[in-house]
Scaffold this motif. Structure first.
Motif, mmCIF file in Angstrom:
data_model
loop_
_atom_site.group_PDB
_atom_site.id
_atom_site.type_symbol
_atom_site.label_atom_id
_atom_site.label_comp_id
_atom_site.label_asym_id
_atom_site.label_seq_id
_atom_site.Cartn_x
_atom_site.Cartn_y
_atom_site.Cartn_z
ATOM 1 N N ASP A 59 -4.861 -0.575 -5.493
ATOM 2 C CA ASP A 59 -6.095 -0.313 -6.233
ATOM 3 C C ASP A 59 -6.597 -1.563 -6.937
ATOM 4 O OD1 ASP A 59 -5.631 2.301 -5.467
ATOM 5 O OD2 ASP A 59 -6.029 3.146 -7.441
ATOM 6 N N VAL A 60 -5.727 -2.145 -7.743
ATOM 7 C CA VAL A 60 -6.150 -3.253 -8.607
ATOM 8 C C VAL A 60 -6.645 -4.446 -7.800
ATOM 9 C CG1 VAL A 60 -5.411 -4.893 -10.390
ATOM 10 C CG2 VAL A 60 -4.620 -2.511 -10.477
ATOM 11 N N ASN A 61 -5.952 -4.774 -6.717
ATOM 12 C CA ASN A 61 -6.348 -5.936 -5.920
ATOM 13 C C ASN A 61 -7.691 -5.736 -5.231
ATOM 14 O OD1 ASN A 61 -4.075 -7.407 -6.626
ATOM 15 N ND2 ASN A 61 -2.882 -6.717 -4.857
ATOM 16 N N VAL A 62 -7.926 -4.522 -4.723
ATOM 17 C CA VAL A 62 -9.231 -4.239 -4.102
ATOM 18 C C VAL A 62 -10.337 -4.334 -5.151
ATOM 19 C CG1 VAL A 62 -10.675 -2.438 -3.071
ATOM 20 C CG2 VAL A 62 -8.358 -2.821 -2.216
ATOM 21 N N GLY B 200 -7.253 10.723 -5.335
ATOM 22 C CA GLY B 200 -8.285 10.234 -6.255
ATOM 23 C C GLY B 200 -8.557 8.748 -6.171
ATOM 24 N N ASP B 201 -7.599 7.982 -5.667
ATOM 25 C CA ASP B 201 -7.827 6.539 -5.566
ATOM 26 C C ASP B 201 -8.879 6.203 -4.514
ATOM 27 O OD1 ASP B 201 -5.426 5.328 -7.278
ATOM 28 O OD2 ASP B 201 -4.748 7.102 -6.207
ATOM 29 N N ALA B 202 -9.010 7.066 -3.525
ATOM 30 C CA ALA B 202 -9.957 6.839 -2.440
ATOM 31 C C ALA B 202 -11.316 7.427 -2.791
ATOM 32 C CB ALA B 202 -9.433 7.448 -1.140
ATOM 33 N N ALA B 203 -12.221 6.567 -3.238
ATOM 34 C CA ALA B 203 -13.605 6.909 -3.591
ATOM 35 C C ALA B 203 -13.757 7.445 -5.013
ATOM 36 C CB ALA B 203 -14.225 7.877 -2.592
ATOM 37 N N HIS C 1 -11.114 12.025 -20.887
ATOM 38 C CA HIS C 1 -10.448 10.724 -20.788
ATOM 39 C C HIS C 1 -10.299 10.054 -22.150
ATOM 40 C CE1 HIS C 1 -9.320 10.396 -16.725
ATOM 41 N NE2 HIS C 1 -10.522 10.270 -16.208
ATOM 42 N N ASN C 2 -11.203 10.331 -23.078
ATOM 43 C CA ASN C 2 -10.970 9.890 -24.454
ATOM 44 C C ASN C 2 -9.669 10.487 -24.962
ATOM 45 O OD1 ASN C 2 -14.073 9.407 -26.372
ATOM 46 N ND2 ASN C 2 -13.301 8.368 -24.563
ATOM 47 N N HIS C 3 -9.448 11.753 -24.630
ATOM 48 C CA HIS C 3 -8.225 12.439 -25.048
ATOM 49 C C HIS C 3 -7.002 11.776 -24.423
ATOM 50 C CE1 HIS C 3 -5.252 15.735 -25.352
ATOM 51 N NE2 HIS C 3 -5.946 16.096 -26.414
ATOM 52 N N ASP C 4 -7.062 11.494 -23.118
ATOM 53 C CA ASP C 4 -5.968 10.800 -22.441
ATOM 54 C C ASP C 4 -5.693 9.445 -23.082
ATOM 55 O OD1 ASP C 4 -5.776 12.862 -20.604
ATOM 56 O OD2 ASP C 4 -6.939 11.839 -19.063
ATOM 57 N N PHE C 5 -6.768 8.715 -23.375
ATOM 58 C CA PHE C 5 -6.636 7.379 -23.945
ATOM 59 C C PHE C 5 -5.956 7.433 -25.307
ATOM 60 C CE2 PHE C 5 -8.224 3.697 -26.352
ATOM 61 C CZ PHE C 5 -7.947 2.665 -25.472
ATOM 62 N N MET C 6 -6.387 8.387 -26.133
ATOM 63 C CA MET C 6 -5.784 8.512 -27.463
ATOM 64 C C MET C 6 -4.307 8.868 -27.373
ATOM 65 S SD MET C 6 -8.700 10.223 -29.906
ATOM 66 C CE MET C 6 -9.340 11.469 -28.798
ATOM 67 N N ASP C 7 -3.961 9.778 -26.460
ATOM 68 C CA ASP C 7 -2.551 10.129 -26.289
ATOM 69 C C ASP C 7 -1.740 8.914 -25.867
ATOM 70 O OD1 ASP C 7 -3.159 12.731 -26.902
ATOM 71 O OD2 ASP C 7 -3.033 13.485 -24.841
ATOM 72 N N MET C 8 -2.306 8.117 -24.970
ATOM 73 C CA MET C 8 -1.599 6.942 -24.465
ATOM 74 C C MET C 8 -1.345 5.923 -25.570
ATOM 75 S SD MET C 8 -2.735 4.286 -21.441
ATOM 76 C CE MET C 8 -4.338 4.009 -22.193
ATOM 77 N N ILE C 9 -2.381 5.551 -26.305
ATOM 78 C CA ILE C 9 -2.189 4.510 -27.323
ATOM 79 C C ILE C 9 -1.341 5.018 -28.490
ATOM 80 C CG2 ILE C 9 -4.237 3.190 -26.682
ATOM 81 C CD1 ILE C 9 -5.689 4.438 -29.098
ATOM 82 N N TYR C 10 -1.434 6.317 -28.789
ATOM 83 C CA TYR C 10 -0.589 6.887 -29.845
ATOM 84 C C TYR C 10 0.878 6.787 -29.449
ATOM 85 C CZ TYR C 10 1.548 10.472 -32.850
ATOM 86 O OH TYR C 10 2.345 11.152 -33.737
ATOM 87 N N TYR D 131 -12.283 5.698 -19.199
ATOM 88 C CA TYR D 131 -11.811 5.609 -17.814
ATOM 89 C C TYR D 131 -10.455 4.886 -17.772
ATOM 90 C CZ TYR D 131 -12.323 4.661 -12.737
ATOM 91 O OH TYR D 131 -12.145 4.593 -11.381
ATOM 92 N N PRO D 132 -9.411 5.507 -18.331
ATOM 93 C CA PRO D 132 -8.114 4.827 -18.411
ATOM 94 C C PRO D 132 -7.192 5.090 -17.228
ATOM 95 C CG PRO D 132 -8.023 6.835 -19.683
ATOM 96 C CD PRO D 132 -9.414 6.777 -19.065
ATOM 97 N N CYS D 133 -7.759 5.520 -16.092
ATOM 98 C CA CYS D 133 -6.939 6.007 -14.975
ATOM 99 C C CYS D 133 -5.952 4.978 -14.433
ATOM 100 C CB CYS D 133 -7.834 6.497 -13.838
ATOM 101 S SG CYS D 133 -8.999 7.770 -14.337
ATOM 102 N N LEU D 134 -6.298 3.694 -14.514
ATOM 103 C CA LEU D 134 -5.393 2.665 -14.003
ATOM 104 C C LEU D 134 -4.505 2.093 -15.101
ATOM 105 C CD1 LEU D 134 -7.815 0.906 -11.515
ATOM 106 C CD2 LEU D 134 -5.872 2.388 -10.974
ATOM 107 N N LEU D 135 -4.666 2.614 -16.318
ATOM 108 C CA LEU D 135 -3.770 2.244 -17.408
ATOM 109 C C LEU D 135 -2.702 3.305 -17.605
ATOM 110 C CD1 LEU D 135 -6.330 0.942 -20.092
ATOM 111 C CD2 LEU D 135 -5.182 -0.352 -18.297
ATOM 112 N N THR D 136 -3.040 4.551 -17.352
ATOM 113 C CA THR D 136 -2.094 5.628 -17.673
ATOM 114 C C THR D 136 -0.846 5.716 -16.774
ATOM 115 O OG1 THR D 136 -3.675 7.123 -16.572
ATOM 116 C CG2 THR D 136 -3.591 7.166 -18.973
ATOM 117 N N SER D 137 -0.694 5.393 -15.573
ATOM 118 C CA SER D 137 -1.637 5.133 -14.504
ATOM 119 C C SER D 137 -1.568 6.288 -13.512
ATOM 120 C CB SER D 137 -1.261 3.830 -13.800
ATOM 121 O OG SER D 137 -1.475 3.841 -12.424
ATOM 122 N N GLU D 138 -2.713 6.729 -13.022
ATOM 123 C CA GLU D 138 -2.738 7.878 -12.123
ATOM 124 C C GLU D 138 -2.100 7.623 -10.753
ATOM 125 O OE1 GLU D 138 -6.338 10.117 -11.994
ATOM 126 O OE2 GLU D 138 -6.582 10.073 -14.167
#
Length: 499
Positions: free
Chosen positions: A19-22, A272-275, A370-379, A445-452
């Motif tokens: 994902d990241v390289n593309v 989900g990574d495709a498109a 995704h705000n919710h996901d982000f907050m859970d992650m950083i917490y 949009y934290p999908c590649l940080l959480t990472s999905e």
């Protein structure tokens, strides 16, 4: 077990970097379906080893290939407005295959649908709470049983239905990690009352929609996309073709004794990574050098941390815990470089949420997920970092946070030239919020940080070892940031009561 662990780590890292390289190569350009080929190639290297179920791995691999090939046959690209939904067409089709192949399961679903009609009081209470923001920021389609989530309500209804436990678990799984349509409870109710309907009429229409989601999953998803104004491709053709292509893999999984709760979930999350993650919206967001640098640095923290601890893993669950924990630590660490931390951001985004409810009463049920996901992650990351800082105290030793006893390597952040030179991306003398502002973009949009892609790949590997145990929804306390820091909502969770 060592062979399985090493394999799942390698497969997850390959998915992340595909994902990241593309994205790094294509960012700022125009997305076409063929751009996702590196991710598909990474998935095609997934194999069952040891005691893993080949049928489970096949569900994952076949689904990604079917998804990719069907999209290629239907369209050249997917517009940003349509890309969030590309991972919502799989579970409806899988469910319908199960309905057709197992009459007893279909009968259980019919009993559940009947129970939905009898749950007017419960559904009415919950949709009113969601509409009014009672629970605060929440994820309506969470993979856990948090307050305000669709899974939470489904679980409570299922507890009133006399059907086999395994069927109840499958029905629950199909609306958590399994994404049975794009519908989140409360959507119809919200729009109806804002258009002037009575509360009772709005609740009746809500119940009709929920019933349709389980009675005719494919038709329900198609209607939702009609209402959305989906343009990128023919969703009915997609689901029809996907259903045909996946029947063999589903029947093999059934014959192999894979729990239906796993059959309905494995094929969905991995596509989900495709498109969606590799997509026009991501290419646009990552035009920003700092946003791209955050994703790269966090990915490097995860990879280097996993590799450094590879010989210490003794359980298949530990790599997943460390993968998601290390990215949480890395993201929080970048936030703290600009003088912010998780408690500050949870407070900020929660206050913003309550304003948002009043500004946009017909907001999408997914708006803050995704705000919710982000907050859970950083917490989560903040708790690990806070302990490490306390332990180091005033010493000048290197900061080495630990996740479940495993050390996290933060060096890739300091080695990232972009992140270490924020003055190049704002007024140089005052560039004190550059990294923070990039993280606020990623909060949506934290999908590649959480990472999905990492979670999907590792979870499939874990499920392949435990095929007869439903893996979703997560039957643990999610430790929601908002519940722990702002909103007192622990009593409304269902994690202990999951069917």
């Amino acid at each position: 077990m060592k062979e399985v662990i090493e394999k799942m780590v390698e497969e997850a890292i390959a998915a992340q970097w595909a994902d990241v390289n593309v994205i790094k190569e294509k960012r700022g350009g125009e997305f076409v379906i063929d751009d996702v080929k590196p991710y598909v190639d990474a998935v095609n290297n997934m194999k069952a080893v040891g005691n893993q179920s080949k049928a489970v791995i096949r569900l994952h691999v076949d689904s990604v290939n079917a998804h990719f090939e069907i999209l290629r046959s239907l369209t050249k690209t997917v517009r940003p407005e349509d890309d969030p939904f590309v991972e919502h067409y799989q579970t409806p089709a899988i469910l319908e295959i199960l309905y057709e192949e197992d009459e007893s399961f279909r009968k259980s679903v019919d009993k559940f649908i009947e129970a939905i009609g009898k749950a007017e009081a419960l559904i009415g209470l919950e949709v009113v709470r969601r509409y009014g923001g009672f629970y605060g920021p929440t994820c309506v389609v969470d993979f856990a049983l948090i307050p305000g989530s669709t899974s939470n309500i489904v679980n409570r209804i299922l507890k009133t239905v006399d059907i086999p436990k395994e069927h109840a678990q499958a029905i629950l799984a199909s609306k958590s990690w399994g994404m049975n349509t794009s519908y989140g409870f409360g959507g119809v109710f919200t729009n109806e009352i804002e258009k002037g309907a009575t509360l009772s009429d709005a609740i009746k229409k809500e119940i009709e929609m929920i019933k349709l989601v389980y009675d005719q999953p494919i038709e329900a998803q198609a209607r939702l996309m009609d209402e959305h104004g989906h343009e990128s491709f023919d969703v009915r053709k997609y689901m029809s073709e996907y259903k045909n292509r996946m029947r063999g893999a589903v029947k093999e999984a059934m014959d192999d004794g894979v729990h239906y709760g796993n059959i309905v979930t494995v094929p969905a999350y991995c596509v989900g990574d495709a498109a969606h993650h590799i997509a026009q919206s991501t290419f646009n967001m990552c035009k920003d050098d700092v946003v791209m640098a955050v994703i790269e640095a966090v990915s490097n923290v995860m990879e280097s941390t996993l590799r450094a601890n590879l010989d210490r893993f003794t359980s298949e669950y530990q790599p997943l815990t460390l993968a998601t924990g290390s990215t949480a630590v890395a993201t929080e660490y970048i936030l703290e470089l600009d003088g912010f931390n998780a408690p500050m951001i949870v407070d900020l985004l929660t206050k913003r949420y309550h304003n948002y409810v009043q500004l946009y009463p017909t907001r999408s049920g997914a708006a803050e997920l995704h705000n919710h996901d982000f907050m859970d992650m950083i917490y989560r990351g903040w708790k690990y970092l806070d302990k490490a800082r306390r332990d180091r105290n005033g010493l000048s030793d290197k900061l080495v946070p630990k996740v479940s006893g495993f050390e996290v390597n933060l060096d890739p952040i300091h080695e990232n030239e972009v992140l270490m030179n924020p003055q190049r991306y704002a007024y140089p003398g005052c560039a004190i919020s550059v990294r923070f502002s990039a993280l606020m973009r990623l909060a949506d949009y934290p999908c590649l940080l959480t990472s999905e892609p990492v979670t999907a790949t590792m979870m499939t590997n874990i499920i392949a070892l435990h095929k007869d145990t439903p893996a979703s929804p997560a039957r643990v306390c999610k430790d929601c940031a908002t519940a722990a820091l702002v909103d007192s909502r622990h009593a409304y969770c269902q994690w202990r009561e999951a069917v």
